[in-house]
Design a protein around this motif. Structure first.
Motif, PDB file in Angstrom:
ATOM      1  N   THR A 212       0.837  -1.203   0.000  1.00  0.00           N
ATOM      2  CA  THR A 212       0.000   0.000   0.000  1.00  0.00           C
ATOM      3  C   THR A 212       0.871   1.252   0.000  1.00  0.00           C
ATOM      4  O   THR A 212       0.594   2.225  -0.720  1.00  0.00           O
ATOM      5  N   ARG A 213       1.938   1.242   0.807  1.00  0.00           N
ATOM      6  CA  ARG A 213       2.874   2.372   0.808  1.00  0.00           C
ATOM      7  C   ARG A 213       3.465   2.582  -0.587  1.00  0.00           C
ATOM      8  O   ARG A 213       3.556   3.705  -1.083  1.00  0.00           O
ATOM      9  N   PHE A 214       3.883   1.479  -1.214  1.00  0.00           N
ATOM     10  CA  PHE A 214       4.477   1.563  -2.544  1.00  0.00           C
ATOM     11  C   PHE A 214       3.455   2.118  -3.532  1.00  0.00           C
ATOM     12  O   PHE A 214       3.764   2.981  -4.366  1.00  0.00           O
ATOM     13  N   ALA A 215       2.227   1.613  -3.444  1.00  0.00           N
ATOM     14  CA  ALA A 215       1.173   2.060  -4.353  1.00  0.00           C
ATOM     15  C   ALA A 215       0.908   3.554  -4.194  1.00  0.00           C
ATOM     16  O   ALA A 215       0.791   4.292  -5.191  1.00  0.00           O
ATOM     17  N   TYR A 216       0.826   3.990  -2.958  1.00  0.00           N
ATOM     18  CA  TYR A 216       0.562   5.410  -2.703  1.00  0.00           C
ATOM     19  C   TYR A 216       1.636   6.289  -3.348  1.00  0.00           C
ATOM     20  O   TYR A 216       1.330   7.269  -4.037  1.00  0.00           O
ATOM     21  N   ASN A 217       2.896   5.931  -3.150  1.00  0.00           N
ATOM     22  CA  ASN A 217       3.995   6.738  -3.683  1.00  0.00           C
ATOM     23  C   ASN A 217       4.062   6.662  -5.198  1.00  0.00           C
ATOM     24  O   ASN A 217       4.290   7.678  -5.871  1.00  0.00           O
ATOM     25  N   TYR A 218       3.877   5.468  -5.751  1.00  0.00           N
ATOM     26  CA  TYR A 218       3.944   5.310  -7.208  1.00  0.00           C
ATOM     27  C   TYR A 218       2.866   6.162  -7.877  1.00  0.00           C
ATOM     28  O   TYR A 218       3.135   6.882  -8.855  1.00  0.00           O
ATOM     29  N   LEU A 219       1.653   6.075  -7.376  1.00  0.00           N
ATOM     30  CA  LEU A 219       0.556   6.830  -7.969  1.00  0.00           C
ATOM     31  C   LEU A 219       0.756   8.327  -7.791  1.00  0.00           C
ATOM     32  O   LEU A 219       0.546   9.112  -8.728  1.00  0.00           O
ATOM     33  N   LYS A 220       1.200   8.742  -6.613  1.00  0.00           N
ATOM     34  CA  LYS A 220       1.404  10.168  -6.345  1.00  0.00           C
ATOM     35  C   LYS A 220       2.443  10.761  -7.283  1.00  0.00           C
ATOM     36  O   LYS A 220       2.275  11.893  -7.778  1.00  0.00           O
ATOM     37  N   GLU A 221       3.508  10.002  -7.545  1.00  0.00           N
ATOM     38  CA  GLU A 221       4.555  10.492  -8.440  1.00  0.00           C
ATOM     39  C   GLU A 221       4.052  10.672  -9.870  1.00  0.00           C
ATOM     40  O   GLU A 221       4.674  11.394 -10.658  1.00  0.00           O
TER      41      GLU A 221
END
Length: 314
Positions: free
Chosen positions: A177-186
Motif C-alpha cells: 500500500t505504501r508503494f502504491a501510494y507513492n507510485y501513484l502520487k509520483e
C-alpha cells in the motif's frame, strides 16, 4: 422512458457525508454494496426497489465488482438496467465503483493483477453497466506474482484514458500500500481509497497499521463486511436459525459459532442495549467512529433491512 423520480429531500433526510481522505470526494457514511442480492438469481424488481430506496435516502455510492452476482458479471448487468430505467438522469449525483482482481473468466488473463486483465475487465464492466466511465476503479486484491508497477501503471492509465476518475486498492498489505501510494502520487494520480474488512470481530486494518497509514496520508478507507456476514446482528444470539446464512454453510460455517464467540456477541449486544441501539446499529456506528474511516458498505436483501442499517446515521 423513466418512471422514477428521486425524492426531493434525498439530501435533507439525515444522511451524513464524509470527505474521502484529502480529496474533493464526499462519500455517504453508509454506502450500498452489490456483492449479494443484485445478481441474475435475484429478482430485478427487488434490486430496483432497494437501490431507489437507497438513493432516496442519500446513498450516492454504489459499490460493485466484475464478478459480483451470481452469475459473474450479473450485478453489473443489473446496474446497467438500473441506469437505463432509473438513474441515467442522476448519473452525475452517483459515485459508482467497480473492481477487478478475482477470477472472472477462464485462462491466464482472467484473474489477478496483470495489465491485460485489468484493462479488459474495466472495458467489460463499462459495457455491462452502460457507462462511459466509473467514478472509482479498484485493484480488488494484491497480486504477489505480477510486478506492482504493472498493476499500478494500469490504474494510472485508466484514469488518463478517462475510463475511471479515481482509483483505489482493496486488501493490499501495508508495505504494498505504501508503494502504491507513492507510485501513484509520483504520476499525479492520487490513491483515493482503501477498501478493507473492518468490523468489531475483525480489526486487522487497525492492527496492521492500514488505518493509521490512510489517515496520515489522506487516503480514504471504506469497510466491507461491517456486520461480519450477519454475525453482528441479532440473528445468532440464540443459536443458528434454519434460514440463516450459517445454516446454509456458504459463507459462514456452523463451527465458527463457538461458545467464546457467542459470549462476545452477547457482550456487544449488551453494550448496544445500554446505548439504546440494536447490535447491528452499534456495530456500524463503531466502525464509523474509528480513526480514518470514511464509509461502511452495507448489503441489503430488502428496503426494510437497509432502513434498519441506516439508523446508525439517520
Amino acid at each position: 422512458m423513466f418512471d422514477y423520480k428521486a425524492a426531493d429531500n434525498r439530501y435533507d433526510c439525515g444522511m451524513a457525508y464524509q470527505r474521502c481522505g484529502r480529496s474533493g470526494v464526499l462519500l455517504p457514511k453508509v454506502s450500498l454494496g452489490f456483492w449479494h442480492n443484485f445478481g441474475s438469481v435475484d429478482p430485478y424488481e427487488r434490486s430496483r426497489e432497494i437501490t431507489r430506496f437507497a438513493f432516496d435516502h442519500g446513498i450516492t455510492h454504489f459499490d460493485l465488482a466484475n464478478n459480483y452476482g451470481p452469475v459473474y458479471g450479473s450485478a453489473e448487468e443489473t446496474m446497467g438496467r438500473l441506469m437505463d430505467d432509473s438513474f441515467r438522469p442522476y448519473r452525475d449525483e452517483l459515485f459508482i465503483a467497480t473492481k477487478a482482481g478475482y477470477d472472472m473468466w477462464p485462462g491466464p488473463y482472467g484473474n489477478w493483477g496483470s495489465r491485460k486483465y485489468l484493462m479488459a475487465s474495466l472495458d467489460q464492466s463499462l459495457q455491462r453497466m452502460h457507462l462511459d466511465y466509473v467514478d472509482l476503479f479498484y485493484s480488488h486484491r494484491y497480486d504477489p506474482e505480477t510486478p506492482l508497477v504493472e498493476t499500478l501503471q494500469a490504474l494510472v492509465d485508466v484514469v488518463r484514458q478517462g475510463k475511471a476518475l479515481y482509483v483505489g486498492i482493496s486488501r493490499w498489505p501495508l508495505e504494498a500500500t505504501r508503494f502504491a501510494y507513492n507510485y501513484l502520487k509520483e504520476r499525479d494520480v492520487r490513491l483515493l481509497i482503501y477498501q478493507g474488512r473492518l468490523n468489531m470481530l475483525d480489526r486487522a486494518p487497525q492492527e496492521e497499521g492500514i488505518l493509521d497509514f490512510c489517515a496520515e496520508q489522506g487516503v480514504g478507507f471504506i469497510s466491507f463486511s461491517p456486520l461480519a456476514q450477519g454475525l453482528l446482528t441479532d440473528r445468532y444470539l440464540n443459536g443458528i436459525p434454519e434460514d440463516s446464512r450459517m445454516s446454509k454453510g456458504k459463507f459462514l460455517k456452523e463451527s465458527m459459532l463457538t461458545s467464546e464467540l457467542l459470549q462476545r456477541l452477547r457482550h456487544y449486544n449488551e453494550q448496544a442495549r445500554d446505548r439504546g441501539e440494536t447490535l447491528a446499529e452499534h456495530a456500524l456506528r463503531w466502525i464509523l467512529e474509528q480513526r480514518g474511516v470514511t464509509s461502511v458498505l452495507v448489503g441489503a436483501s430488502s428496503t426494510q433491512q437497509l432502513e434498519k442499517n441506516l439508523r446508525c446515521v439517520l
